[in-house]
Enzyme design. Sequence first.
Site, mmCIF file in Angstrom:
data_model
loop_
_atom_site.group_PDB
_atom_site.id
_atom_site.type_symbol
_atom_site.label_atom_id
_atom_site.label_comp_id
_atom_site.label_asym_id
_atom_site.label_seq_id
_atom_site.Cartn_x
_atom_site.Cartn_y
_atom_site.Cartn_z
ATOM 1 N N CYS A 1 9.551 -19.877 35.659
ATOM 2 C CA CYS A 1 8.591 -18.976 35.009
ATOM 3 C C CYS A 1 8.237 -17.814 35.937
ATOM 4 C CB CYS A 1 7.366 -19.751 34.529
ATOM 5 S SG CYS A 1 6.490 -18.853 33.230
ATOM 6 N N HIS B 1 10.396 -24.067 31.102
ATOM 7 C CA HIS B 1 9.796 -25.074 31.985
ATOM 8 C C HIS B 1 10.397 -26.468 31.770
ATOM 9 C CE1 HIS B 1 6.219 -22.815 33.561
ATOM 10 N NE2 HIS B 1 6.483 -22.059 32.516
ATOM 11 N N GLU C 1 10.318 -28.920 33.700
ATOM 12 C CA GLU C 1 9.433 -29.970 34.246
ATOM 13 C C GLU C 1 8.481 -30.532 33.194
ATOM 14 O OE1 GLU C 1 9.042 -26.790 34.754
ATOM 15 O OE2 GLU C 1 6.909 -26.284 34.694
#
Length: 244
Positions: A109, A214, A216
């Site tokens: 990001c 993202h 994660e």
Amino acid sequence: MKPLIGIPTRSQVDGDVTRYSGLATYTRALDLAGGAPVLIPLALDETTLRVIFDRLDGLLFQGGVDVHPGSYGEPVENYCGEIDTTRDATELMLLRWALAEKKPMLGICRGIQMMNVAAGGSLFQDIPAQLGSPIQHQHVKGNPYNLRAHTIEIDPQSKLARALGTTRIEANSLHHQSLKKIAPGFHVVARAPDGVIEGIEADDGHFALGLQFHPEWMVDDDARMIGVFQAFVQAVEHDARSTE
Ligand code: MN
């Protein structure tokens, strides 16, 4: 031994109190993938920061507020968001060292944006204001962070495609800025259907991967997502062994 991966923190200023923090999703994903994550404070003396940098095997640049447009030679437009020049300074220094030494790095990001800026690229300060798109790239308050916002098409020749085991994924989207001019030494490896850049890699093959989405936040509901962190940790391990 597990490789040491540094994550520069984000700052929160509350009156006289300043805190430096990192999101648990990043440290957990690195831990699951076999890395040993450590958080790096901001506003350190340059010599002190260098001591920390020299001990790290790799770096992960996490998400956060907008990069100061002055870092890519543009004025701050009214549609630019919150900025944090203390964080910019620490990350720019770490990135310049890491790029010069080809230390493995993963930027997510704000991380991809900072990587691109540090290497000489630029950003759109706001997608709706400067690009326009039928796709909602920005997070809507209250929505879960793993909400799939759009598909991403991935270059089959890329490290990212190998890491994920696919050339097309449904991904989350939590950004209002995106890459404009790609920095010398990097190329685009992933895009959203509207053309917005969602991934870059270094031309010379060393592990420098930037992602606008993202992974994660999606490791628990898409088994392929941890592959990004595993590929990163493996590259870091390989690099650490070869430079010993
Ligand atoms: Mn997006």
